[in-house]
Design a protein around this motif. Sequence first.
Motif: not given
Length: 503
Positions: A460-467
């Motif tokens: 979830a953190s990786i996805n949020a950071g990418w966004s």
Amino acid sequence: MDKSMVKNVAINFSGLVLPTFVSLVTVPAYIHLVGVERYGVISLVWTLIGYFGFLDLGMSMAAQHQISKAHAAGDPAQRSRVFWSAVWLNFGTGIAGGLLIYFGAFAYTAYFAHSEASMQHEVYLALPWLAIAIPLANVSWVFAGAINGMERFGVYNTNQTIGTFLFQLLPLGAAWLIAPNLQTVLAAAVLARLIAAVLLARASFKVLQIERVEWPQRGVAGGLFKFGGWMLVSSMTSMITDSLDRVLLGAHLGARFVTYYTVPQNLVTRLNMLPNALVRTLFPRLSAIRREDADGMVRKSLEFLNGVFTPIAIFAMLVLAPFLHVWVGREIAIASAPVGRILIIGVWLVGQASVTRIMIQSQINPATAARVGLFQLPLFVGALWLGIAHYGLIGAASVVALRSLLDYSVLLWMSRIHARPIALDMLTHLAFLLASLGVASAIDAIANPLRAIAAAAALASINAGWSVLTRPELRSIARGLLRKLSERVRGRANVPVKARRDA
């Protein structure tokens, strides 16, 4: 999105979150009190009531659409005419629906539901209460639509939250204090709906400044029917596709498997609170603004939804199994967790599709969105029938997710906005979800809940950071939140210790 939109989304989201906590507590209590099979029958009965939502005839959404236009034009007299025309029409069709549900509920229980004779007898005793529920629901939808059309979301959510609390707690109390049977539970549920309808009616009168009762007007009713007719078609096809999986599971496998499917479905559907809050906020605003402004608003809304909703879905997918284990026990968790993970992807796609659907309904033509649903319906029925017949619960969930992907793709194309960057963004987030599904399937989350939580937090953190890195709108929102948080921390630090203690 501007600050007022973000504020309204937050209000609507809060109004959807609060009742969820009550639901999480009451579902295990319901299953304990009434049993797995009876809880499955209750779910099917309320699904049947949902089918009678067609008697709304699209009036609630049409009234919201017209009231938002009249409010933007500063015409309180037109608001009042629209309101009363919709109320009287829905009350009349609700009475007709109350009579019809006797036959519908009887036929389904007698010929399609796989239940014991004693269970069928309980359903028959509950039919009068089901009939009363129809006109109550019909007029309540108009009251809610009128309040939302005025963009008074705080008023609506306050009353709706109280009503939802009553709907969850009164039937449970009746089952505990009186008798754990269908007629007692459903009678208490109808009483809760009555109280909620009164609260919404009082609030709508105040918001619209209604001072007297008016009879429906033919010209106003005609305009409502013109818009609402196609909204009715859309809502009917959505209602059928949203509930057909449970109905066919009940017909194929019986009420016990409906519970194995409904428990995770009801849980993961709660994840759609954020998209629902966004859609509820967008519809009246889109109805009242110009097309060029609407295009930009929808693009920013979809970027916001992808960036915020995907990490939530990823986290939920990986922690679903241990949560179900604690919530409803090992047996249901083992049977339901694989189904729930697939349904999370479907819920995520439905949220995306909902934004494009209201764009079409408010700015282009509600008939366009309705035709999309009509075209998909027979394909969905056939695919769902085959999926359940060959793969059971997993087959049903997979077909639901694929149908949601098709729905989103078609609606995005028909919304006539620049779809390529939106589609690429969506596909990237979908890849994150599919990867999370693979990880969740590989981890024995019930035996290793900490490992599942750690994997959920990391993905979830990786996805949020990418966004945040790729979307300027999300970067701006993140910076604003960090700035406010920093200001509060600094302001708190500047307050003397004695003053903080006194506070």
